[in-house]
Design a protein around this motif. Structure first.
Motif, PDB file in Angstrom:
ATOM      1  N   CYS A  86      19.891 -38.152   7.913  1.00 27.10           N
ATOM      2  CA  CYS A  86      19.558 -37.389   9.118  1.00 27.10           C
ATOM      3  C   CYS A  86      19.791 -38.294  10.321  1.00 27.10           C
TER       4      CYS A  86
ATOM      5  N   GLN B 267      14.710 -31.527  11.583  1.00 29.80           N
ATOM      6  CA  GLN B 267      15.927 -31.291  12.373  1.00 29.80           C
ATOM      7  C   GLN B 267      16.863 -30.388  11.565  1.00 29.80           C
TER       8      GLN B 267
ATOM      9  N   LEU C  97      20.099 -29.428   9.919  1.00 32.54           N
ATOM     10  CA  LEU C  97      21.242 -30.224   9.496  1.00 32.54           C
ATOM     11  C   LEU C  97      22.462 -29.377   9.173  1.00 32.54           C
TER      12      LEU C  97
ATOM     13  N   ARG D 295      25.313 -33.960  12.891  1.00 36.23           N
ATOM     14  CA  ARG D 295      23.882 -34.106  12.608  1.00 36.23           C
ATOM     15  C   ARG D 295      23.570 -35.198  11.585  1.00 36.23           C
TER      16      ARG D 295
END
Length: 109
Positions: free
Chosen positions: A17, A76, A78, A103
């Motif tokens: 990430c 987040q 992705l 990402r």
């Protein structure tokens, strides 16, 4: 809030990430590099990542039922998972994941 379980992947080339650097996928899990995401180039993978709800989307290859996928640590977005392909020629994507290159952080490259 409960305990967070993170899986660390082995191998020389790992995708992480971009926000929190948690392991997301191995280079060995790439099926195709010929994908386009919301933020640019993307890869089709076989991985385990947190899933969002089913959603119908018109993508470059037609109508698909997809789920957004999230980093298991920082949440987040992705990429997405192909839940269902409506066209027969796209069925090979079902159950596969697309991680957007923008990402991801590459370690060991």
């Amino acid at each position: 809030m409960g305990l967070l379980f993170l899986e660390y992947l082995s191998g020389p080339k790992i995708f992480k990430c971009k926000c929190c650097k948690v392991d997301s996928a191995s280079n060995d899990d790439i099926i195709s590099k010929n994908f386009q995401g919301r933020f640019g180039k993307a890869y089709l993978f076989r991985v385990n990542i947190s899933l969002g709800p089913n959603e119908e989307r018109h993508l470059l290859s037609g109508l698909h039922t997809v789920n957004d996928i999230y980093c298991s640590s920082c949440q987040q977005i992705l990429g997405w998972r192909y839940e269902k392909a409506h066209e027969e020629s796209q069925k090979f994507k079902e159950g596969k994941y697309v991680l957007e290159k923008e990402r991801m952080w590459k370690e060991g490259w």
